[in-house]
Design a protein around this motif. Structure first.
Motif, short mmCIF file in Angstrom:
data_model
loop_
_atom_site.label_atom_id
_atom_site.label_comp_id
_atom_site.label_asym_id
_atom_site.label_seq_id
_atom_site.Cartn_x
_atom_site.Cartn_y
_atom_site.Cartn_z
N THR A 1 51.45 79.49 16.40
CA THR A 1 50.15 78.87 16.68
C THR A 1 50.26 77.67 17.62
O THR A 1 49.32 76.90 17.75
CB THR A 1 49.49 78.41 15.37
OG1 THR A 1 50.38 77.52 14.68
CG2 THR A 1 49.18 79.61 14.47
N ARG B 1 33.14 83.48 15.02
CA ARG B 1 33.93 82.68 15.96
C ARG B 1 34.17 83.43 17.27
O ARG B 1 34.42 84.64 17.29
CB ARG B 1 35.28 82.38 15.30
CG ARG B 1 36.09 81.28 15.95
CD ARG B 1 37.36 81.09 15.18
NE ARG B 1 38.10 79.93 15.63
CZ ARG B 1 39.42 79.82 15.59
NH1 ARG B 1 40.14 80.83 15.13
NH2 ARG B 1 40.02 78.74 16.01
N ILE C 1 32.74 80.60 10.54
CA ILE C 1 34.05 81.15 10.89
C ILE C 1 33.95 82.64 11.22
O ILE C 1 34.67 83.15 12.09
CB ILE C 1 35.05 80.93 9.72
CG1 ILE C 1 35.38 79.44 9.56
CG2 ILE C 1 36.32 81.74 9.94
CD1 ILE C 1 36.19 78.86 10.68
N ILE D 1 42.81 80.44 9.29
CA ILE D 1 42.46 79.08 9.68
C ILE D 1 43.01 78.13 8.63
O ILE D 1 42.58 78.14 7.48
CB ILE D 1 40.92 78.90 9.78
CG1 ILE D 1 40.30 79.97 10.69
CG2 ILE D 1 40.59 77.50 10.27
CD1 ILE D 1 40.78 79.95 12.11
N CYS E 1 44.86 80.89 17.75
CA CYS E 1 44.29 79.60 17.33
C CYS E 1 44.00 79.58 15.83
O CYS E 1 43.32 80.46 15.30
CB CYS E 1 43.02 79.30 18.11
SG CYS E 1 42.28 77.71 17.70
N ASN E 2 44.52 78.55 15.15
CA ASN E 2 44.30 78.39 13.70
C ASN E 2 43.52 77.12 13.39
O ASN E 2 43.54 76.64 12.26
CB ASN E 2 45.64 78.35 12.98
CG ASN E 2 46.49 77.15 13.38
OD1 ASN E 2 46.32 76.58 14.47
ND2 ASN E 2 47.41 76.75 12.52
N ARG E 3 42.79 76.58 14.39
CA ARG E 3 42.19 75.26 14.26
C ARG E 3 40.67 75.30 14.22
O ARG E 3 40.03 76.12 14.88
CB ARG E 3 42.62 74.38 15.46
CG ARG E 3 44.10 74.10 15.50
CD ARG E 3 44.53 73.47 16.82
NE ARG E 3 44.31 74.34 17.97
CZ ARG E 3 45.09 75.37 18.28
NH1 ARG E 3 46.12 75.69 17.53
NH2 ARG E 3 44.82 76.11 19.34
N ILE E 4 40.12 74.38 13.45
CA ILE E 4 38.69 74.09 13.47
C ILE E 4 38.52 72.59 13.63
O ILE E 4 39.45 71.82 13.36
CB ILE E 4 37.97 74.59 12.19
CG1 ILE E 4 38.73 74.12 10.94
CG2 ILE E 4 37.80 76.09 12.21
CD1 ILE E 4 38.07 74.54 9.63
N VAL F 1 42.80 75.31 4.04
CA VAL F 1 43.27 74.35 5.04
C VAL F 1 44.37 73.48 4.42
O VAL F 1 44.19 72.90 3.35
CB VAL F 1 42.12 73.46 5.55
CG1 VAL F 1 42.65 72.28 6.35
CG2 VAL F 1 41.15 74.28 6.40
N ASP G 1 39.09 84.27 10.35
CA ASP G 1 37.95 84.47 11.23
C ASP G 1 37.72 85.95 11.51
O ASP G 1 38.44 86.82 11.01
CB ASP G 1 38.10 83.65 12.52
CG ASP G 1 39.17 84.18 13.47
OD1 ASP G 1 39.68 85.29 13.25
OD2 ASP G 1 39.48 83.47 14.45
N ARG H 1 42.30 85.94 12.39
CA ARG H 1 43.18 84.77 12.50
C ARG H 1 42.98 83.84 11.30
O ARG H 1 41.86 83.38 11.06
CB ARG H 1 42.90 84.02 13.80
CG ARG H 1 43.20 84.83 15.05
CD ARG H 1 42.74 84.14 16.32
NE ARG H 1 41.30 84.00 16.39
CZ ARG H 1 40.61 83.84 17.52
NH1 ARG H 1 41.24 83.80 18.69
NH2 ARG H 1 39.30 83.71 17.52
N THR I 1 34.21 75.69 15.85
CA THR I 1 35.29 76.66 15.67
C THR I 1 36.11 76.82 16.95
O THR I 1 37.10 77.52 16.97
CB THR I 1 34.73 78.02 15.25
OG1 THR I 1 33.87 78.52 16.28
CG2 THR I 1 33.96 77.89 13.94
#
Length: 326
Positions: A226, A302, A299, A10, A255-258, A60, A4, A8, A268
């Motif tokens: 994370t 974000r 992304i 993702i 944060c590594n999440r979507i 991912v 992002d 970071r 995001t």
């Protein structure tokens, strides 16, 4: 790899497969429930698999299946098997309320599920009914037993609310005394269909202070970079306990999440509005590369954290968590 605009990486997708749920938890939706969407408004399994494939190609490696309640949607297990066959996906995790899950635990073990998060806000049957508006605690505890029997890593998610289930903290903590589970207490959030209810808010620091009153040996343990939870060990406990500062949002920096909602909104951040809809792109017959470009563009814009994401919204947070993915 997806990175992002704050540097970071993702690598973690939270995918909600349905907005429907067989519980009516009052911190998740109003008493009258919500208006569930027609099936054709939701992503199909085929569409979801295509998105998972594309995101795996973009870096991912972990997928968490959420809802609503995932097992309310028919055909979930064949779908999970297909995810497990997707190149690049190394971990499949599941969040469930446990009402319908027990019959599938053996198969979940066979497909190699990495871990299960089980929502459980009280071990008292009357209070469980008060919290969820359904008398389903025996079924949830049966699922708990089946998961342990199959040696699947298990986390208990308990939303803690002042004046509601605050007294249940100690019974839930004791689940980790004799069982190798992680019991995680979650701050209440405004995703209940009505917005913030400050009278119920119980901060993560207050939760930890309460546990320390009963268990003075509580000590912090190392968290993954994370991790969304602050984790703690108690002397002679087989498992551990943790707190998730979901409203305080202290974990946003790593944060590594979507997220993808049941209708295909791409988020995001939990607190953003999800301004891009992947379902519409798929049904507009965009190519794989075009969809990847849309994802990368989103992304790259974000929000730094949940507070910035919330500030950028055009309206206050009032949606139900079941429409987002818990």
């Amino acid at each position: 790899m997806l990175i992002d605009n704050h540097g970071r990486p993702i690598n973690y997708l939270r995918l909600a497969v349905t907005d429907r749920c067989n519980l009516r938890c009052f911190y998740c939706m109003p008493h009258e429930g919500i208006e569930f969407l027609p099936k054709n408004h939701l992503l199909s399994y085929e569409e979801m698999l295509r998105l998972i494939k594309l995101m795996a190609e973009m870096g991912v490696s972990k997928v968490r299946i959420t809802g609503g309640e995932p097992f309310v949607r028919k055909g979930l297990m064949p779908f999970l098997w297909k995810i497990s066959e997707t190149p690049g996906i190394e971990k499949i995790n599941l969040t469930t309320n446990g009402v319908l899950t027990a019959p599938y635990v053996n198969e979940l073990k066979d497909l190699g599920i990495s871990s299960i998060n089980l929502s459980l806000d009280s071990l008292d049957r009357a209070r469980f009914f008060e919290m969820t508006r359904r008398d389903e605690l025996p079924n949830v505890l049966h699922t708990f037993d089946e998961i342990l029997k199959n040696d699947i890593p298990l986390k208990i998610n308990a939303v803690m609310m002042a004046g509601k289930n605050e007294d249940d903290i100690f019974d839930l903590v004791n689940l980790a005394k004799e069982n190798p589970v992680s019991v995680r207490f979650i701050e209440e959030m405004p995703f209940n269909g009505e917005g913030i209810k400050p009278e119920y808010f119980l901060s993560y620091t207050r939760i930890i202070d309460k546990i320390k009153e009963r268990h003075p040996s509580l000590k912090a343990i190392k968290n993954e970079p994370t991790s969304t939870s602050y984790n703690y060990q108690i002397d002679d406990f087989k498992g551990n306990v943790g707190v998730i500062a979901a409203f305080s949002r202290t974990f946003c920096g790593t944060c590594n999440r979507i997220r993808i909602t049941p209708t295909g909104d791409f988020k995001t951040c939990l607190y953003d509005e999800g301004k891009m809809n992947l379902r519409d792109l798929l049904r507009a017959e965009k190519t794989d590369e075009e969809i990847k470009q849309f994802i990368q563009a989103s992304i790259s814009k974000r929000a730094k954290d949940g507070f910035e994401a919330e500030a950028n919204r055009s309206s206050l947070v009032t949606e139900s968590m079941t429409t987002i993915g818990g």
